[in-house]
Enzyme design. Structure first.
Site, mmCIF file in Angstrom:
data_model
loop_
_atom_site.group_PDB
_atom_site.id
_atom_site.type_symbol
_atom_site.label_atom_id
_atom_site.label_comp_id
_atom_site.label_asym_id
_atom_site.label_seq_id
_atom_site.Cartn_x
_atom_site.Cartn_y
_atom_site.Cartn_z
ATOM 1 N N ASP A 156 12.124 -14.477 34.453
ATOM 2 C CA ASP A 156 13.238 -13.633 34.016
ATOM 3 C C ASP A 156 13.719 -12.649 35.087
ATOM 4 O OD1 ASP A 156 13.297 -14.823 31.512
ATOM 5 O OD2 ASP A 156 11.880 -13.390 30.655
ATOM 6 N N GLY A 198 9.080 -19.759 37.669
ATOM 7 C CA GLY A 198 8.333 -18.530 37.864
ATOM 8 C C GLY A 198 6.965 -18.522 37.221
ATOM 9 N N HIS A 199 6.748 -19.375 36.205
ATOM 10 C CA HIS A 199 5.478 -19.370 35.505
ATOM 11 C C HIS A 199 4.345 -19.881 36.401
ATOM 12 C CE1 HIS A 199 8.043 -18.824 32.031
ATOM 13 N NE2 HIS A 199 6.971 -18.633 31.277
ATOM 14 N N SER A 233 -22.480 -47.139 39.821
ATOM 15 C CA SER A 233 -21.232 -46.853 40.561
ATOM 16 C C SER A 233 -20.038 -46.845 39.601
ATOM 17 C CB SER A 233 -21.025 -47.846 41.701
ATOM 18 O OG SER A 233 -21.176 -49.183 41.284
#
Length: 636
Positions: free
Chosen positions: A38, A117-118, A547
């Site tokens: 924001d 932005g998060h 494996s």
């Protein structure tokens, strides 16, 4: 008397051509906008598109309609909607993906990446920053410098962006206060210097109102005498200009051989400049020659500089292929196979220490393994944290080893030869981005010692072709029993063999390893190296290991010449293997007394295309062994 009409048309055509020429030859700036949630990144880009007349009428009508629908009052436009293209972004009012937009001014063309932005979308932000020349770090004037401001600033500096703009946004919401602006600049300056950002340009703006965005200075900030954002973007020095002054480097992308009379080496000039007659060195071989021609579709050039795609021809016939690097003969880059690097992990699955990944650097692709991180970096506090692996969006400093030497430079010196990605060998998904720091001293001090008696001689003495018979399957499937039966049959045929059993090697070679996923990977890596050495000695090596991971089995296959690795899948259903439970391990695992047990609380990845399959439900161990030997015949 008026001029003939055709002369007027000719003049107009000349003007049009001159106009097109001017725009065709404009420089291109790539930049990103980033910062906290924001802070107004999408709004700023929307404003730039709007002011640069890059919006069509139907787009503008749709924008006005969407602005009303999402709640913008009156006739005002929500510019962020121009960029937030995903439905989830519009619903949540946030940026998730990296949105790329193009716009232009009279002086320059631009590609801008709007980065999320998060924190959980850090990998998206790193992707957008990887090709940028400049970063616009936005700060909400009401909130000041936040955690994500520092996080994104650190990431931009880490990625190598040296042109930083601190755009203090939403100045209209703080009455265009100089005091607020000065305090934010002072706070950011203190942080920036602590992470190595030597300089930045601070600009007070309002993306919503348009203050100090375009060339016209805002009357609302008479106390600010610096450039507007667009003015700064138009005049900042491009990275290609600085790259042109560095030593010449061209990673070879393609060998151009249209006919027997022409052989050229095509690629993008990463740094420096080159002209016909200049001496060059081809790496990693180190062979030298000189440039004969610089060929392009438009004709030969007298000089090529950073940023240009060209084809070079040599004065001498020397070996050069895709993945090689053509460099200035007197100032070549380094060649090594062990490095320290910073890695940004970008996959949902954690990094597997010791697992082989494809490492792609410029046009070079090699196999690489990553050691346990030296430390993880907390980008909020810059603290160095202990870490055994790296999870999604985490950043750490690691050591990595490649299966053959690569040509490289420190990332700060060259993005092209210092930046790499790691790719999962099975899914082909990009799992990490990294920046090389330097080669490890041991990579320069340890060399292959040539020997006169090679693997072919060892094999000839034993009159056989070396093989690694790799038995894989669940615990209790019968791998060891069948491998033992196969070895007995081979011994009767006078074959020279050796059996490596999973339990036996843990008494010595791998006694220090546990059963975590990381330890299992290292267990198989060590066994693979031993099996390779034994195959070099001319032996037929049998290995009986669970494996469980395909990646490690493929890693061992890659260690050996084609055809020498034989993957044998001992196919036994879990319920059958558990019913046998000869060693009582399944019972302990079900009771919770044995952690990380394959098939119970640790996965088993069955082979997708095994060389041989034996079914121990319908076959006895002796029948399975005979089936394997029959498939392997004739044995030399």
């Amino acid at each position: 008397m008026s001029e003939p009409i055709y002369q007027t048309d000719a003049l107009i055509a000349e003007d049009i051509e001159a106009y097109l020429d001017q725009h065709r030859n404009k420089t291109m700036l790539r930049f990103i906008t980033c910062g906290s949630v924001d802070d107004g990144k999408s709004t700023l880009i929307g404003r730039l598109l709007y002011d640069s007349k890059m919006i069509f009428e139907d787009q503008l009508a749709a924008l006005e309609s969407d602005s009303k629908r999402v709640g913008t009052q009156g006739q005002e436009i929500d510019f962020a909607l121009l960029v937030d293209g995903l439905a989830a972004e519009r619903e949540q009012g946030i940026t998730i993906d990296v949105a790329y937009r193009f716009f232009g001014t009279e002086k320059r063309k631009f590609i801008v990446a709007d980065c999320p932005g998060h924190e959980q979308y850090t990998r998206n932000m790193v992707t957008g920053a990887s090709t940028a020349d400049l970063a616009v770090i936005l700060v909400d004037a009401r909130k000041g410098v936040l955690v994500q401001t520092r996080r994104h600033s650190y990431l931009c500096h880490l990625i190598g962006i040296r042109n930083v703009v601190l755009a203090v946004n939403k100045m209209d919401l703080v009455d265009y206060s100089q005091e607020v602006f000065d305090k934010i600049v002072a706070d950011y300056s203190a942080f920036a210097s602590s992470i190595g950002i030597e300089s930045f340009t601070a600009i007070p703006i309002s993306g919503f109102r348009g203050d100090n965005i375009t060339l016209a200075p805002s009357a609302n900030t008479p106390w600010y005498a610096g450039p507007s954002l667009v003015d700064h973007l138009e005049t900042v020095e491009l990275r290609t200009a600085a790259d042109a002054e560095k030593p010449f480097r061209l990673p070879v992308q393609w060998v151009n051989r249209p006919n027997l009379d022409f052989r050229g080496f095509a690629g993008l000039v990463a740094t420096g400049r080159i002209a016909p007659g200049d001496p060059v060195r081809v790496l990693p071989s180190g062979k030298t020659t000189s440039v004969e021609r610089i060929v392009t579709l438009e004709g030969d050039l007298g000089e090529a500089v950073a940023g240009q795609s060209v084809t070079l021809t040599f004065a001498d016939e020397i070996d050069c292929s895709r993945g090689n690097v053509i460099a200035a003969a007197g100032d070549p880059p380094e060649v090594a196979d062990q490095f320290e690097a910073t890695v940004v992990w970008m996959a949902d699955d954690a990094m597997h220490v010791g697992r082989g990944y494809w490492l792609k650097l410029a046009t070079q692709t090699v196999s690489a393994t990553v050691a346990q991180p030296k430390y993880e970096i907390d980008v909020n506090s810059l603290e160095h944290l202990a870490a055994k692996t790296l999870e999604l969006n985490q950043i750490g400093v690691v050591e990595l080893t490649t299966d053959k030497p690569i040509v490289f430079e420190n990332y700060a010196q060259s993005r092209a030869l210092g930046g790499f990605i790691l790719i999962d060998k099975l899914t082909n998904a990009t799992v990490a981005a990294g920046m090389l720091h330097f080669s490890l001293r041991r990579s320069q001090n340890v060399h292959w010692q040539p020997t006169d008696i090679g693997r072919d001689h060892h094999a000839a003495l034993k009159n056989q072709t070396p093989k690694v018979l790799w038995f894989t399957g669940l615990s209790g499937s019968g791998k060891s029993t069948i491998a033992n039966e196969v070895e007995k049959r081979l011994a009767l045929m006078n074959r020279h063999t050796f059996l490596l059993d999973g339990d036996n090697v843990r008494h010595g070679l791998n006694k220090d390893l546990g059963f975590t996923e990381t330890d299992r990977i290292e267990n198989i890596r060590r066994v693979g190296e031993v099996a390779r050495l034994m195959a070099d000695a001319g032996l037929i090596v049998l290995t009986a290991f669970i494996s469980p991971f395909r990646a490690e089995r493929e890693m061992v296959r890659a260690m050996l010449p084609a055809g020498e690795f034989v993957e044998i899948f001992v196919d036994t259903p879990l319920e059958v293997a558990e019913a046998r439970d000869v060693k009582g391990l399944y019972k302990k695992a079900r009771a919770g007394e044995l952690k990380n047990f394959t098939g119970i609380d640790s996965p088993y990845e069955p082979p997708e295309n095994p060389d041989i399959v034996v079914d121990t439900v319908t076959m006895t161990a002796q029948e399975a062994a005979q089936h394997i030997v029959d498939r392997l015949l004739p044995l030399k």
